[in-house]
Design a protein around this motif. Structure first.
Motif, PDB file in Angstrom:
ATOM      1  N   GLY A  78       0.794  -1.232   0.000  1.00  9.83           N
ATOM      2  CA  GLY A  78       0.000   0.000   0.000  1.00  9.83           C
ATOM      3  C   GLY A  78       0.821   1.274   0.000  1.00  9.83           C
ATOM      4  O   GLY A  78       0.272   2.350   0.271  1.00  9.83           O
ATOM      5  N   THR A  79       2.122   1.178  -0.280  1.00 12.60           N
ATOM      6  CA  THR A  79       2.942   2.401  -0.355  1.00 12.60           C
ATOM      7  C   THR A  79       3.254   2.733  -1.815  1.00 12.60           C
ATOM      8  O   THR A  79       3.094   1.896  -2.710  1.00 12.60           O
ATOM      9  N   GLN A  80       3.727   3.954  -2.024  1.00 13.41           N
ATOM     10  CA  GLN A  80       4.131   4.378  -3.367  1.00 13.41           C
ATOM     11  C   GLN A  80       5.179   3.422  -3.941  1.00 13.41           C
ATOM     12  O   GLN A  80       5.078   2.971  -5.085  1.00 13.41           O
ATOM     13  N   GLU A  81       6.171   3.083  -3.100  1.00 13.19           N
ATOM     14  CA  GLU A  81       7.257   2.226  -3.583  1.00 13.19           C
ATOM     15  C   GLU A  81       6.740   0.845  -3.985  1.00 13.19           C
ATOM     16  O   GLU A  81       7.100   0.323  -5.047  1.00 13.19           O
ATOM     17  N   SER A  82       5.867   0.260  -3.153  1.00 11.71           N
ATOM     18  CA  SER A  82       5.408  -1.101  -3.449  1.00 11.71           C
ATOM     19  C   SER A  82       4.500  -1.107  -4.676  1.00 11.71           C
ATOM     20  O   SER A  82       4.546  -2.020  -5.497  1.00 11.71           O
ATOM     21  N   MET A  83       3.682  -0.065  -4.816  1.00 11.35           N
ATOM     22  CA  MET A  83       2.777   0.003  -5.973  1.00 11.35           C
ATOM     23  C   MET A  83       3.585   0.152  -7.263  1.00 11.35           C
ATOM     24  O   MET A  83       3.300  -0.530  -8.255  1.00 11.35           O
ATOM     25  N   MET A  84       4.600   1.007  -7.246  1.00 13.77           N
ATOM     26  CA  MET A  84       5.408   1.180  -8.461  1.00 13.77           C
ATOM     27  C   MET A  84       6.231  -0.075  -8.742  1.00 13.77           C
ATOM     28  O   MET A  84       6.417  -0.453  -9.903  1.00 13.77           O
ATOM     29  N   GLN A  85       6.699  -0.739  -7.678  1.00 12.14           N
ATOM     30  CA  GLN A  85       7.428  -1.996  -7.898  1.00 12.14           C
ATOM     31  C   GLN A  85       6.502  -3.019  -8.568  1.00 12.14           C
ATOM     32  O   GLN A  85       6.908  -3.728  -9.492  1.00 12.14           O
ATOM     33  N   ALA A  86       5.247  -3.052  -8.114  1.00  5.17           N
ATOM     34  CA  ALA A  86       4.289  -4.006  -8.699  1.00  5.17           C
ATOM     35  C   ALA A  86       4.027  -3.680 -10.167  1.00  5.17           C
ATOM     36  O   ALA A  86       4.084  -4.566 -11.039  1.00  5.17           O
ATOM     37  N   ILE A  87       3.763  -2.421 -10.469  1.00  7.98           N
ATOM     38  CA  ILE A  87       3.427  -2.045 -11.852  1.00  7.98           C
ATOM     39  C   ILE A  87       4.620  -2.300 -12.779  1.00  7.98           C
ATOM     40  O   ILE A  87       4.476  -2.867 -13.868  1.00  7.98           O
TER      41      ILE A  87
END
Ligand SMILES: [Zn+2]
Length: 340
Positions: free
Chosen positions: A242-251
């Motif tokens: 749910g963080t910016q870093e994790s979301m961008m890593q996922a995308i």
């Protein structure tokens, strides 16, 4: 009755609360067999979400029905039941499409406080799923996991279109991420890459069927997942932080045409439109409609085909809820089960 109340960041107390009772004819009151602390409870505990005065805590629950309102038809006193964190009627068009967590009548259970001895469950017929008989004691933690973390990990996998032959990556090694690994394998994924740098969590991910472990986060993590997938990225990526870093890593770890299932409660996440445009990635997620999956998950648990309860690595009496929050906050525990 006794129940956990958050007074201020870092200040959880188990104290006397008013006994829940039937308020509406569609309510049930259950006596909790087990409850637990959620990763999302840590957001207000850490002061990242504001707390408006003393708040009852907890939204994960299994228990035995004590009393039902006069319009409740399907749930009876004495039954063992599992519910999820949004009460839902299970009959409106949104529920029938499988999105019970956006039910037109939805009601968050978190506000009612499931870290307690008793709980009022609204819309009991739509919300609760009863087991055919009282389950054996050793399956209670597994059934409790179905109430949120398993159902949420499962929805992440479904939203990411996990299926046979697919390579899946899971960003996040909390209970939801670990159970997303379990879900991905159950749904037929060929290869599951877990992102974790903590050895006990890596072991649990491997137990649940992870085939590869990536320890790097952010862009280094993306590069490792690309290395493992012929430079393409995974077909399906589950985001469980749910963080910016994790979301961008996922995308960025998803190949063009692939799918991200995001189930970490987003805090401060902003998506770059242009990058998203050129990524050709599908995004789907949100608060999991756990109710959609409960009958199937309960069945898998009662047949002992899955063991999601292994994510509970600390069990405490309800009265020690404050220690449970501390243990999860300090990452000494993956997930804490509380016994009322
Ligand atoms: Zn509904």
């Amino acid at each position: 009755m006794r129940g956990a109340v958050l007074h201020a960041p870092g200040d959880v107390r188990v104290e006397e609360r008013e006994d829940p009772r039937i308020l509406l004819p569609t309510d049930a009151v259950i006596r909790l067999s087990a409850t637990c602390v959620c990763g999302s409870d840590l957001w207000p505990y850490r002061g990242i979400e504001t707390v408006d005065g003393p708040s009852p805590m907890g939204h994960e629950y299994v228990g035995v029905v004590q009393e039902v309102g006069r319009e409740v038809r399907d749930v009876r006193p004495g039954q063992f039941v599992v519910g999820s964190f949004f009460a839902s009627d299970n009959t409106c068009p949104i529920c029938r499409a499988g999105y019970q967590s956006s039910c037109v009548q939805r009601e968050p259970v978190g506000g009612l406080g499931a870290q307690a001895e008793y709980l009022r469950v609204p819309l009991a017929d739509g919300t609760l799923v009863a087991t055919p008989e009282l389950p054996p004691e050793d399956l209670v933690p597994d059934l409790l996991a179905a109430s949120d973390v398993l159902g949420t990990g499962w929805f992440g996998a479904v939203a990411a279109e996990v299926g046979p032959g697919r390579t899946v990556a899971v960003v996040g090694d909390g209970a939801v991420g670990l159970l997303a690994v379990l879900a991905a394998r159950q749904l037929g994924a060929e290869r599951v890459i877990a992102v974790s740098r903590h050895e006990p969590r890596q072991k649990l991910a491997a137990h649940y069927g992870a085939t590869d472990i990536v320890t790097e986060r952010g862009d280094e993590g993306v590069a490792r997942i690309k290395d493992l997938t012929d430079g393409l990225g995974a077909h399906s990526v589950i985001e469980a932080v749910g963080t910016q870093e994790s979301m961008m890593q996922a995308i960025r770890s998803t190949r063009p045409g692939g799918h991200v299932g995001y189930v970490g409660v987003a805090h401060g996440v902003e998506l770059p439109g242009e990058e998203l445009f050129f990524s050709h990635v599908h995004l789907h997620g949100g608060p999991a409609p756990v109710r959609r999956f409960l009958p199937e998950l309960i069945d898998l648990i009662l047949r002992r085909e899955i063991d999601p309860g292994r994510v509970f690595d600390l069990t405490l009496p309800l009265d020690q809820a404050a220690e449970g929050y501390r243990a999860m906050d300090e990452r000494r525990a993956v997930k804490v089960l509380l016994r009322p």
